[in-house]
Write an enzyme that holds these catalytic residues in place. Sequence first.
Site, PDB file in Angstrom:
ATOM      1  N   GLY A  36      59.126  10.798  25.906  1.00 42.60           N
ATOM      2  CA  GLY A  36      58.625  10.277  25.181  1.00 42.60           C
ATOM      3  C   GLY A  36      56.579  10.295  26.394  1.00 42.60           C
TER       4      GLY A  36
ATOM      5  CG  ASP B 245      53.245  -0.867  20.551  1.00 43.90           C
ATOM      6  OD1 ASP B 245      52.495  -0.408  19.875  1.00 43.90           O
ATOM      7  OD2 ASP B 245      53.136   0.015  21.826  1.00 43.90           O
TER       8      ASP B 245
ATOM      9  CB  ALA C 273      52.347   6.090  25.583  1.00 44.79           C
ATOM     10  CB  SER C 274      47.408   5.408  25.352  1.00 52.53           C
ATOM     11  OG  SER C 274      48.338   3.982  25.768  1.00 52.53           O
TER      12      SER C 274
ATOM     13  CE  LYS D 220      55.242   2.741  29.809  1.00 52.11           C
ATOM     14  NZ  LYS D 220      55.448   1.384  29.084  1.00 52.11           N
TER      15      LYS D 220
END
Length: 516
Positions: free
Chosen positions: A160, A313, A162-163, A181
């Site tokens: 994934g 979130d 993300a921002s 991550k």
Amino acid sequence: MLSRNLSKVVKYSLYGGVTVGSAVVALKYNDTDYNSLAIVRLTRTAYTAVDIGRTYQSMLYSKEWDKNSNEYLEVKSQAHQIGAEKLLELCKANKGVYIKVGQHIGALDYLLPSEYVTTMRILHKDAPRNTVEELYEVIKEDLQKDPKELFEEFDLEPLGTASLAQVHRAKLRDGPEVAVKVQHHFVRKNTKIDLKWMEFIIKTMSKVFPDFQMQWLIDETKKNIAKELDFLQEGRNAEKVAELFKNYSWLKVPKIFWDFSTERVLVMEYVTGGQVNDVKYIDEHKISRPDLCQKLGDLYSHMIFVTGFVHSDPHPGNILVKKEPQDKDVTVFLLDHGLYAQLTDKFRYHYSKLWLSIIARDRDQIREHAEQLGIEKELYGLFACMVTGRPWDVIMKGIDKTKPSSAEKTTFQNEIPNFLHHVTRCLEHVDRQALLVLKTNDLIRSIEYALGMQERMCGFMVMTKCCTKSIYQHEFTKAGSLARKQFLNTKYVWSLFVLYIYGIYLSLRTRFNLYS
């Protein structure tokens, strides 16, 4: 006329100077560095702000309209769509904080024009990605080791993006599979200046489009971004929520590998499953939709009303579900713990009171507790609609007596833009704790609709019980005498008994479809 021409000269001179400067500097940098240059990012932002303003000016504000006419509504929708697409392109080009703000806009289902919400929602699953080489540089800087020494395997394709970061499956040397991550390398150095220029574009849009008052969004991003950039804090949040809900046997929070984690790198247990809104996966794995919806309602009701520690979130990519043939129950994996709201006791008390007042259709109490949360007196009804995601006439009929429907949702979203100025007044003045809660509410509601479970109101009873418990705990703590405490105990037990009986009534009514 002179001042108008002068402003044009200044504006185009500014653009020309910045563009030439950008072109000269670009000769010295490769494409990646070029896009991270402040002057390039600022030029994009300034141009987009003026371009969006010009769109609204030419399409909407250059003539007098009958604002109730179909033509005006159609042109307004077109202007919104064009503005949203320009904003989306800016977010994708500048990345980082711009993506974060865009994702927030995409989560505000009931609070912004649907054109902006729908367009920006793509950023939840299509955020720009970095190369593995760029990720390796961050890992090497933070852990002081070559990633190839740490990981036996490291997938090239991200799980994934993300921002602020992206996640890859990997395997530790002589260890288990993990999810890694890694923060985007450009995020930290650009955050402050990006926020200033996002503020500029929003202020510009608010001048040309007075209903677009979004300063609260920038204020919230400024407040939360430092927390989200600290992955060690994210790890601590994950462990805290796992401890708080350790009795929920169906809930799993991935384990943190602290020896391999820093502020910019977080190594976690690797888990698999389908996204919570993937209806095909859910049905193929024989996962009960009502049961799943009930579990999510239970979890988030306890977070908001009881513990006050709220995962803020919960978009579908952050909630995975899994059920193997031999499993009796579904497993829910809660991911991405970077953003949590820590609600105060006072906020939880008045928010609980507000919900119970809405359920009881008590206008005076709705007004009183909305005011306690910062809402202006005349806007209490609109705020109740924002909290519940339902029209005022339905609230007055009883939200427990009328099933939500897709048609009701469409009507609600179509009407909200007509009250956008008042919506933004609510958001500007409401207790800031409510902003993340409203966002969380909208995301959970969108999951319910995706699962087709909105008519069942799965979490209604557990939410009511959690409200009752929150109020009881607050009042019991404040009670000054033994007699008062005994009274509150009796009142609480009686309330739970009444809710139990009412729960039986609701289940019978659902079974025999006795809704208005």
